[in-house]
Write a protein that holds these residues in place. Structure first.
Motif, PDB file in Angstrom:
ATOM      1  N   LEU A  80       1.265  -0.824   0.235  1.00 18.47           N
ATOM      2  CA  LEU A  80      -0.271   0.068  -0.468  1.00 18.47           C
ATOM      3  C   LEU A  80       1.052   1.463  -0.085  1.00 18.47           C
ATOM      4  CD1 LEU A  80      -2.697   1.131   0.117  1.00 18.47           C
ATOM      5  CD2 LEU A  80      -2.838   1.124   2.544  1.00 18.47           C
ATOM      6  N   GLY A  81       1.639   1.458   0.910  1.00 17.89           N
ATOM      7  CA  GLY A  81       2.864   2.225   1.460  1.00 17.89           C
ATOM      8  C   GLY A  81       3.594   2.483  -0.604  1.00 17.89           C
ATOM      9  N   SER A  82       3.759   1.395  -0.995  1.00 18.33           N
ATOM     10  CA  SER A  82       4.174   1.810  -2.612  1.00 18.33           C
ATOM     11  C   SER A  82       3.159   2.056  -3.717  1.00 18.33           C
ATOM     12  CB  SER A  82       4.527  -0.076  -3.309  1.00 18.33           C
ATOM     13  OG  SER A  82       6.032  -0.082  -2.367  1.00 18.33           O
ATOM     14  N   LEU A  83       1.933   2.031  -3.398  1.00 18.14           N
ATOM     15  CA  LEU A  83       1.211   2.287  -4.295  1.00 18.14           C
ATOM     16  C   LEU A  83       0.733   3.560  -4.196  1.00 18.14           C
ATOM     17  CD1 LEU A  83      -1.160   1.389  -6.915  1.00 18.14           C
ATOM     18  CD2 LEU A  83      -2.911   1.330  -4.319  1.00 18.14           C
ATOM     19  N   VAL A  84       0.655   4.245  -2.830  1.00 14.12           N
ATOM     20  CA  VAL A  84       0.309   5.694  -2.613  1.00 14.12           C
ATOM     21  C   VAL A  84       1.594   6.493  -3.414  1.00 14.12           C
ATOM     22  CG1 VAL A  84       0.634   7.449  -1.080  1.00 14.12           C
ATOM     23  CG2 VAL A  84      -0.610   5.529  -0.930  1.00 14.12           C
ATOM     24  N   VAL A  85       2.425   6.031  -3.165  1.00 14.22           N
ATOM     25  CA  VAL A  85       4.250   6.923  -3.736  1.00 14.22           C
ATOM     26  C   VAL A  85       3.957   6.859  -5.419  1.00 14.22           C
ATOM     27  CG1 VAL A  85       7.180   7.269  -4.096  1.00 14.22           C
ATOM     28  CG2 VAL A  85       5.695   6.605  -1.674  1.00 14.22           C
ATOM     29  N   ASP A 124      -5.969   5.065   2.975  1.00 14.46           N
ATOM     30  CA  ASP A 124      -4.722   5.302   3.774  1.00 14.46           C
ATOM     31  C   ASP A 124      -5.270   7.269   4.118  1.00 14.46           C
ATOM     32  OD1 ASP A 124      -2.530   4.848   5.820  1.00 14.46           O
ATOM     33  OD2 ASP A 124      -1.719   6.260   3.719  1.00 14.46           O
ATOM     34  N   ASP A 125      -5.000   7.684   5.019  1.00 15.71           N
ATOM     35  CA  ASP A 125      -5.228   8.766   6.218  1.00 15.71           C
ATOM     36  C   ASP A 125      -3.865   9.340   5.008  1.00 15.71           C
ATOM     37  OD1 ASP A 125      -3.042   7.402   7.732  1.00 15.71           O
ATOM     38  OD2 ASP A 125      -3.440   9.043   9.166  1.00 15.71           O
ATOM     39  N   GLY A 126      -2.775   8.785   5.198  1.00 18.01           N
ATOM     40  CA  GLY A 126      -1.917   9.593   4.834  1.00 18.01           C
ATOM     41  C   GLY A 126      -1.315  10.058   3.256  1.00 18.01           C
ATOM     42  N   PHE A 127      -2.058   8.925   2.671  1.00 21.09           N
ATOM     43  CA  PHE A 127      -1.918   8.957   0.784  1.00 21.09           C
ATOM     44  C   PHE A 127      -3.354   9.808   0.700  1.00 21.09           C
ATOM     45  CE2 PHE A 127      -4.693   6.347  -3.270  1.00 21.09           C
ATOM     46  CZ  PHE A 127      -3.481   7.515  -3.819  1.00 21.09           C
ATOM     47  N   ASN A 128      -4.825   9.712   1.918  1.00 23.29           N
ATOM     48  CA  ASN A 128      -5.562  10.578   1.696  1.00 23.29           C
ATOM     49  C   ASN A 128      -5.321  12.208   1.611  1.00 23.29           C
ATOM     50  OD1 ASN A 128      -7.632  12.404   2.132  1.00 23.29           O
ATOM     51  ND2 ASN A 128      -8.882  10.479   2.660  1.00 23.29           N
ATOM     52  N   CYS A 129      -4.355  12.646   2.397  1.00 29.06           N
ATOM     53  CA  CYS A 129      -4.245  14.553   2.679  1.00 29.06           C
ATOM     54  C   CYS A 129      -3.113  14.333   1.639  1.00 29.06           C
ATOM     55  CB  CYS A 129      -3.476  14.014   4.227  1.00 29.06           C
ATOM     56  SG  CYS A 129      -4.441  13.844   6.074  1.00 29.06           S
ATOM     57  N   LEU A 130      -2.520  14.190   1.229  1.00 30.31           N
ATOM     58  CA  LEU A 130      -1.717  15.043   0.329  1.00 30.31           C
ATOM     59  C   LEU A 130      -1.786  15.009  -1.041  1.00 30.31           C
ATOM     60  CD1 LEU A 130       2.363  12.592   1.572  1.00 30.31           C
ATOM     61  CD2 LEU A 130       1.151  14.854   1.783  1.00 30.31           C
ATOM     62  N   THR A 131      -2.759  13.491  -1.594  1.00 29.77           N
ATOM     63  CA  THR A 131      -3.553  13.672  -2.679  1.00 29.77           C
ATOM     64  C   THR A 131      -4.815  14.497  -3.057  1.00 29.77           C
ATOM     65  OG1 THR A 131      -2.919  10.579  -3.032  1.00 29.77           O
ATOM     66  CG2 THR A 131      -4.366  11.769  -4.892  1.00 29.77           C
ATOM     67  N   ALA A 292      -3.599  -3.458  -7.894  1.00 29.08           N
ATOM     68  CA  ALA A 292      -3.444  -1.998  -8.268  1.00 29.08           C
ATOM     69  C   ALA A 292      -2.468  -1.802  -8.359  1.00 29.08           C
ATOM     70  CB  ALA A 292      -4.328  -1.252  -6.748  1.00 29.08           C
ATOM     71  N   LEU A 293      -0.807  -1.904  -8.125  1.00 27.23           N
ATOM     72  CA  LEU A 293       0.356  -1.815  -7.854  1.00 27.23           C
ATOM     73  C   LEU A 293       0.820  -2.439  -8.952  1.00 27.23           C
ATOM     74  CD1 LEU A 293       2.431  -0.392  -6.694  1.00 27.23           C
ATOM     75  CD2 LEU A 293       3.367  -2.540  -5.782  1.00 27.23           C
ATOM     76  N   ALA A 294       0.110  -4.345  -9.749  1.00 28.16           N
ATOM     77  CA  ALA A 294       0.118  -4.126 -11.411  1.00 28.16           C
ATOM     78  C   ALA A 294      -0.253  -3.136 -12.596  1.00 28.16           C
ATOM     79  CB  ALA A 294       0.136  -5.187 -11.451  1.00 28.16           C
ATOM     80  N   ARG A 309      13.156   1.964 -13.830  1.00 25.28           N
ATOM     81  CA  ARG A 309      13.651   2.145 -12.140  1.00 25.28           C
ATOM     82  C   ARG A 309      13.119   3.319 -11.795  1.00 25.28           C
ATOM     83  NH1 ARG A 309      19.329   1.636 -11.866  1.00 25.28           N
ATOM     84  NH2 ARG A 309      19.438   1.418 -13.865  1.00 25.28           N
ATOM     85  N   GLU A 310      12.627   3.737 -11.930  1.00 22.12           N
ATOM     86  CA  GLU A 310      11.775   5.551 -11.672  1.00 22.12           C
ATOM     87  C   GLU A 310      10.389   4.632 -10.484  1.00 22.12           C
ATOM     88  OE1 GLU A 310      12.914   9.369 -14.392  1.00 22.12           O
ATOM     89  OE2 GLU A 310      10.917   7.855 -14.486  1.00 22.12           O
ATOM     90  N   PHE A 311       9.626   3.131 -11.376  1.00 22.63           N
ATOM     91  CA  PHE A 311       8.528   3.208 -10.732  1.00 22.63           C
ATOM     92  C   PHE A 311       9.522   2.718  -9.156  1.00 22.63           C
ATOM     93  CE2 PHE A 311       5.446  -0.386 -10.097  1.00 22.63           C
ATOM     94  CZ  PHE A 311       4.613   0.459 -10.187  1.00 22.63           C
ATOM     95  N   MET A 312      10.301   1.563 -10.214  1.00 23.69           N
ATOM     96  CA  MET A 312      10.599   0.897  -8.331  1.00 23.69           C
ATOM     97  C   MET A 312      11.376   1.432  -7.564  1.00 23.69           C
ATOM     98  SD  MET A 312       9.685  -2.154  -9.588  1.00 23.69           S
ATOM     99  CE  MET A 312      10.658  -3.433  -8.004  1.00 23.69           C
ATOM    100  N   ALA A 313      11.578   2.522  -7.474  1.00 23.68           N
ATOM    101  CA  ALA A 313      12.412   3.885  -6.707  1.00 23.68           C
ATOM    102  C   ALA A 313      11.023   4.248  -6.117  1.00 23.68           C
ATOM    103  CB  ALA A 313      12.747   4.790  -7.464  1.00 23.68           C
ATOM    104  N   GLY A 314      10.230   4.411  -6.093  1.00 19.90           N
ATOM    105  CA  GLY A 314       8.637   4.659  -6.041  1.00 19.90           C
ATOM    106  C   GLY A 314       7.956   2.935  -5.082  1.00 19.90           C
ATOM    107  N   VAL A 315       8.443   2.215  -5.553  1.00 24.74           N
ATOM    108  CA  VAL A 315       8.142   1.118  -4.781  1.00 24.74           C
ATOM    109  C   VAL A 315       8.749   0.493  -3.282  1.00 24.74           C
ATOM    110  CG1 VAL A 315       8.119  -1.513  -4.913  1.00 24.74           C
ATOM    111  CG2 VAL A 315       7.202  -0.334  -6.301  1.00 24.74           C
ATOM    112  N   ILE A 316      10.408   0.896  -3.432  1.00 23.15           N
ATOM    113  CA  ILE A 316      10.801   1.560  -2.400  1.00 23.15           C
ATOM    114  C   ILE A 316      11.121   2.384  -1.230  1.00 23.15           C
ATOM    115  CG2 ILE A 316      13.424   1.347  -1.350  1.00 23.15           C
ATOM    116  CD1 ILE A 316      12.586  -1.410  -3.150  1.00 23.15           C
ATOM    117  N   ASP A 317      11.176   3.671  -1.978  1.00 19.53           N
ATOM    118  CA  ASP A 317      10.020   4.545  -1.299  1.00 19.53           C
ATOM    119  C   ASP A 317       9.235   4.285  -0.698  1.00 19.53           C
ATOM    120  OD1 ASP A 317      13.071   6.193  -1.649  1.00 19.53           O
ATOM    121  OD2 ASP A 317      12.025   6.861  -3.490  1.00 19.53           O
ATOM    122  N   GLY A 318       8.207   3.800  -0.975  1.00 18.38           N
ATOM    123  CA  GLY A 318       6.826   3.767  -0.216  1.00 18.38           C
ATOM    124  C   GLY A 318       6.958   2.708   0.472  1.00 18.38           C
ATOM    125  N   ILE A 319       7.768   1.706   0.908  1.00 17.90           N
ATOM    126  CA  ILE A 319       7.957   0.292   1.820  1.00 17.90           C
ATOM    127  C   ILE A 319       8.702   1.202   2.525  1.00 17.90           C
ATOM    128  CG2 ILE A 319       9.605  -0.933   2.815  1.00 17.90           C
ATOM    129  CD1 ILE A 319       9.067  -2.682  -0.314  1.00 17.90           C
TER     130      ILE A 319
END
Length: 504
Positions: A80-85, A124-131, A292-294, A309-319
């Motif tokens: 979920l964190g990865s999807l948000v990012v 997710d509340d953080g996803f909610n606020c920022l999005t 959803a991530l797929a 590369r950017e997509f996977m960087a987003g996945v890692i940052d989301g984690i």
């Protein structure tokens, strides 16, 4: 771990007491929860002839055990964190903002659109606020809605929505804490008893439709209307991404999560749907989030919205963004494990309550107040209900307590969200300020009267809940009382305005 439960008397309440006290004093939940777990293991080991080294070993044994038991939930949260990012970085949010800005012209419409979008993004509340903040800020600026009001709308449709949505990170976290009471099914039953979430949503729509404000928020709105419309920030210029890049992954998550829960629970093999979705909900949510991530990957990479590369960087940052929440959860699971499975906190507290003949009718109201105070002090709803839910479940053991178990669990969640909503050190409060690009302390100051008014009505509602023990009567009485209070305030404000004009 293969260890038998022992009777240690009043020492069984020491671990949660230490965790709560340290959290209140230090306003730091991680070390407080860890020391609570360690103290519980010390009580167990010293009572059975062990030593401090054995206690430390048992701490990590319990943590490892709880990680294993809740593995699906951990996977769900990191996905979920990865999807948000990745969704945020795709540009879909900004594209939606431009699309909506051409269609929303009036302040009331802008506030209602903000509230509705907040209700839609409930995973997710953080996803909610920022999005929602990113999407709606240029629109609310254009309609001369103050940044303080936008921050309140974000905050009031973040945690309050997530805590009553069965498909959210919050729902799964709560379900894991009340497994003995029924898990996800118990969570669903608490929804009508989560008065703070319900009444906050009612408040948001009442204030948006009537254009009514009071306290510091009224002045902020008046000042905003006197100023020229603020210029939208540079980050709203969308060069890539489209509205479907936001909508499709979210819809995929919702639909496939429900289908995933049904599949894992055996619905397609003939099991009733209501039973199937409660069998292993975290596994279904994990499948939905992965789907959803797929879908996001298929949408973004071929169209060069981002490289692999950017997509996977987003996945890692989301984690990485989910590590704080996971740490709280794992320590809370361990604290609940040592209390329930090793030192018998529930049995002791239940026997004590029976001995002093505490009226369970007032338990929901008391729990709500305690949870609100603790959550405000620590700045975390997750840490608060992680500490209190196991204790409340233990309190309600027995025929008398069982009748107020669900109202008391709902009151725990409601108090946790209220404290989190108001606390200046809460992640959600900070993210709401960030999403609205509003001064943080101004956000806290302007939303506090609204949130506290709702909480006061909730306290009365929980007294009603303790006596009638019917969710729909409780909700009806609480909503009616809230609307009466607003009508009185509205009438009083109009009278004050009339008096001011007559004096001029």
């Amino acid at each position: 771990m293969g260890l038998e439960m022992i009777d240690v008397g009043w020492l069984s309440v020491l671990p949660p007491l230490i965790a709560i006290t340290l959290a209140l004093i230090s306003k730091e939940v991680y070390s407080s929860l860890f020391l609570g777990v360690l103290s519980g293991m010390c009580v167990y080991c010293f009572s059975t002839g062990g030593n401090i080294l054995q206690a430390a070993t048992y701490v990590f044994d319990m943590i490892a055990l709880k990680i294993g038991e809740n593995g699906y939930m951990i996977i769900f949260l990191v996905l979920l964190g990865s999807l948000v990012v990745v969704v945020t970085r795709s540009g879909g949010s900004g594209a939606y903002g431009q699309w909506a800005g051409k269609r929303i012209k009036k302040a009331v419409s802008a506030k209602l659109a903000t509230a509705l979008l907040g209700l839609l993004i409930f995973v997710d509340d953080g996803f909610n606020c920022l999005t929602v903040g990113t999407v709606m800020r240029p629109i609310t600026d254009k309609c001369k809605i103050s940044r303080e009001k936008l921050a309140y709308l974000l905050d009031a449709t973040a945690a309050p929505v997530c805590i009553i949505a069965p498909i959210s990170s919050w729902a799964v976290a709560v379900a894991s804490e009340v497994e003995d009471a029924g898990g996800l099914n118990a969570f669903v039953k608490t929804i009508p008893y989560n008065l703070y979430a319900v009444l906050t949503i009612v408040t948001v729509f009442f204030l948006s439709i009537t254009d009514f404000d009071f306290g510091p928020m009224k002045k902020a709105e008046q000042d905003s209307r006197k100023e020229e419309a603020q210029t939208a920030d540079a980050d709203h210029t969308v060069k890539k991404g489209a509205v479907p890049d936001l909508i499709l992954p979210i819809l995929t998550l919702i639909v496939t999560a429900i289908l995933g829960m049904a599949y894992v629970g055996g619905y397609f093999d003939g099991r009733p749907f209501t039973e199937a979705i409660g069998e292993n909900p975290t596994a279904g949510l994990t499948l939905g989030t992965f789907a959803a991530l797929a879908v996001a990957m298929v949408l973004y990479i071929p169209r060069k919205l981002m490289s692999l590369r950017e997509f996977m960087a987003g996945v890692i940052d989301g984690i990485k963004t989910m590590i704080p929440a996971l740490t709280i959860l794992i320590l809370a699971w361990a604290l609940g494990g040592v209390c329930r499975e090793m030192i018998g906190t529930g049995i002791f507290v239940s026997n004590f309550v029976s001995a002093v003949e505490l009226s369970f009718r007032f338990l929901p109201a008391i729990v709500f107040i305690v949870a609100a105070f603790l959550s405000f002090s620590m700045g975390t709803a997750w840490g608060t209900f992680g500490i209190l839910l196991p204790i409340v479940s233990m309190l309600c053991v027995g025929s008398d307590g069982a009748s107020v178990l669900i109202p008391s669990l709902g009151a725990t969640l409601a108090g946790s969200v209220y404290g989190d909503h108001c606390s200046p050190i809460s992640d959600t409060t900070i993210l709401a300020s960030t999403g609205a690009q509003c001064d943080h302390l101004r956000h806290v100051e302007t939303q506090l009267p609204y949130a506290t008014l709702v909480a006061a009505v909730c306290a009365v509602g929980y007294v009603v809940a303790g006596f009638v023990r019917n969710p729909w009567i409780t909700v009806a009485v609480s909503v009616a009382l809230l609307l009466i209070v607003f009508v009185v305030l509205l009438f009083w404000q109009k009278r004050q305005n009339a008096d001011t004009l007559s004096q001029k």
